[in-house]
Scaffold this motif. Structure first.
Motif, short mmCIF file in Angstrom:
data_model
loop_
_atom_site.label_atom_id
_atom_site.label_comp_id
_atom_site.label_asym_id
_atom_site.label_seq_id
_atom_site.Cartn_x
_atom_site.Cartn_y
_atom_site.Cartn_z
N LEU A 228 17.33 23.48 14.23
CA LEU A 228 16.71 22.37 13.49
C LEU A 228 17.73 21.26 13.21
N HIS A 229 18.93 21.64 12.87
CA HIS A 229 19.96 20.62 12.64
C HIS A 229 20.25 19.85 13.93
N ARG A 230 20.37 20.57 15.03
CA ARG A 230 20.67 19.90 16.31
C ARG A 230 19.52 18.97 16.71
N LEU A 231 18.30 19.34 16.37
CA LEU A 231 17.17 18.45 16.62
C LEU A 231 17.30 17.17 15.80
N THR A 232 17.71 17.32 14.55
CA THR A 232 17.95 16.13 13.70
C THR A 232 19.00 15.24 14.36
N GLU A 233 20.06 15.86 14.81
CA GLU A 233 21.15 15.12 15.45
C GLU A 233 20.69 14.42 16.73
N ALA A 234 19.97 15.15 17.58
CA ALA A 234 19.54 14.57 18.86
C ALA A 234 18.50 13.46 18.66
N TYR A 235 17.53 13.70 17.78
CA TYR A 235 16.51 12.66 17.54
C TYR A 235 17.13 11.40 16.93
N LEU A 236 18.09 11.56 16.04
CA LEU A 236 18.76 10.38 15.48
C LEU A 236 19.51 9.61 16.57
N SER A 237 20.11 10.34 17.49
CA SER A 237 20.84 9.70 18.59
C SER A 237 19.91 8.89 19.47
N LEU A 238 18.65 9.33 19.57
CA LEU A 238 17.66 8.61 20.38
C LEU A 238 16.93 7.54 19.56
N GLY A 239 17.19 7.51 18.26
CA GLY A 239 16.52 6.55 17.41
C GLY A 239 15.12 6.96 17.00
N ILE A 240 14.79 8.24 17.18
CA ILE A 240 13.47 8.75 16.80
C ILE A 240 13.59 9.29 15.38
N GLU A 241 13.55 8.39 14.43
CA GLU A 241 13.87 8.74 13.05
C GLU A 241 12.85 9.68 12.42
N ARG A 242 11.57 9.49 12.71
CA ARG A 242 10.53 10.30 12.07
C ARG A 242 10.69 11.78 12.40
N GLU A 243 10.99 12.09 13.66
CA GLU A 243 11.18 13.49 14.04
C GLU A 243 12.49 14.02 13.46
N ALA A 244 13.51 13.18 13.38
CA ALA A 244 14.78 13.59 12.79
C ALA A 244 14.57 13.95 11.31
N GLN A 245 13.81 13.13 10.61
CA GLN A 245 13.53 13.39 9.20
C GLN A 245 12.70 14.66 9.02
N THR A 246 11.78 14.90 9.96
CA THR A 246 10.94 16.09 9.88
C THR A 246 11.75 17.36 10.10
N SER A 247 12.58 17.35 11.11
CA SER A 247 13.38 18.55 11.39
C SER A 247 14.30 18.87 10.21
N ALA A 248 14.85 17.83 9.59
CA ALA A 248 15.70 18.06 8.42
C ALA A 248 14.88 18.57 7.24
N ALA A 249 13.69 18.03 7.05
CA ALA A 249 12.84 18.47 5.94
C ALA A 249 12.42 19.92 6.12
#
Length: 291
Positions: A228-249
């Motif tokens: 889940l953390h790595r998903l946050t990291e990868a989505y942020l790197s792609l600029g997909i903030e909503r999915e990054a926020q969801t994985s962190a939540a």
């Protein structure tokens, strides 16, 4: 480790066989081509003479070899019981003891073949659960580290799942369940290793696919929080903030004390974002089906 469980079972089986040695044994009516060769030959024929040995003599010899740790010899002697006396009650017991002996000798493919033969010929035998379990052990003990191919891990997990499905109340089901969990954790570790490789090289989509596999298939393993953390990291790197926020939540909700959540939270706040779950995200759906 697992061999200790198998040893206890084999000893119990052998003792049961020894207890029945007073039984009248039905002899096969013909001699088999694989019978023991005697040194003596007829005066008018140089061909070796094949003579059947008593079934209890062969079985006792095999049991003695097993006691002495001569596992390969024991396996072949147990095989000889079936070759010479295929219709005796001893042949059934010898088939499974041969499989166990091959397993103890680390001749795993021969052990699997012998156990599978027992399963095919005696599907209703009280000891068939052990045969399934032995197949799992033979694959489990050949599991390699996550840096290598995980075919044995998958085979072991499938075999143990068969034990649990067919014999949920057997003496082997509990250990099978434990080994299934360990095998699943191993498979998840392999996905994480590949995902981290892609992530460090900026191959974010490929990395996300690997971490997604862990989240969807292996949520209950030890690797789920990092995935889940790595998903946050990868989505942020792609600029997909909503999915990054969801994985962190989702990470924070299910693993609130995790160091991985602290890392994800720091990543988000560093960009003036907060963990916010999107209920329609695949990440939320994956976890809501388990927790």
């Amino acid at each position: 480790m697992a061999k200790a469980v198998a040893t206890e079972r084999a000893i119990a089986m052998r003792m049961a066989a020894q207890a029945g040695r007073g039984r009248k044994i039905a002899r096969a009516g013909i001699l088999l081509a694989g019978m023991t060769v005697l040194a003596a030959c007829s005066s008018d024929n140089d061909e070796p003479v094949y003579v059947e040995r008593p079934v209890d003599q062969i079985y006792n010899e095999a049991a003695g070899q097993l006691d002495q740790g001569e596992y390969r010899d024991a396996a072949r002697s147990f095989d000889e019981v079936e070759r010479q006396h295929p219709y005796s009650t001893w042949a059934t017991e010898a088939q499974l003891m041969a499989a166990y002996s091959y397993y103890q000798a680390n001749e795993y493919e021969d052990a699997i073949a012998a156990a599978q033969r027992f399963i095919d010929l005696h599907p209703g035998n009280p000891n068939v659960a052990y045969a399934y379990y032995l197949v799992g052990l033979c694959n489990y003990e050949r599991i390699s580290d996550v840096g290598r191919d995980q075919d044995m891990t998958r085979k072991a997990m499938e075999a143990f799942e068969e034990v649990v499905r067919r014999f949920p109340d057997s003496a082997y089901a509990r250990d099978a369940r434990l080994k299934i969990d360990l095998a699943r954790d191993h498979l998840a570790g392999k996905e994480m290793q590949i995902g981290r490789y892609y992530l460090t090289r900026g191959m974010y989509i490929a990395a996300i696919n690997r971490f997604r596999t862990v989240v969807e298939r292996y949520q209950t393993t030890t690797h789920a929080p990092e995935a889940l953390h790595r998903l946050t990291e990868a989505y942020l790197s792609l600029g997909i903030e909503r999915e990054a926020q969801t994985s962190a939540a989702v990470l924070g909700y299910n693993y609130p004390g995790s160091e991985w959540y602290e890392d994800s939270y720091a990543l988000l706040t560093g960009r003036d974002l907060r963990p916010v779950e999107d209920k329609g995200s695949w990440i939320s759906r994956a976890f809501s089906s388990v927790f």
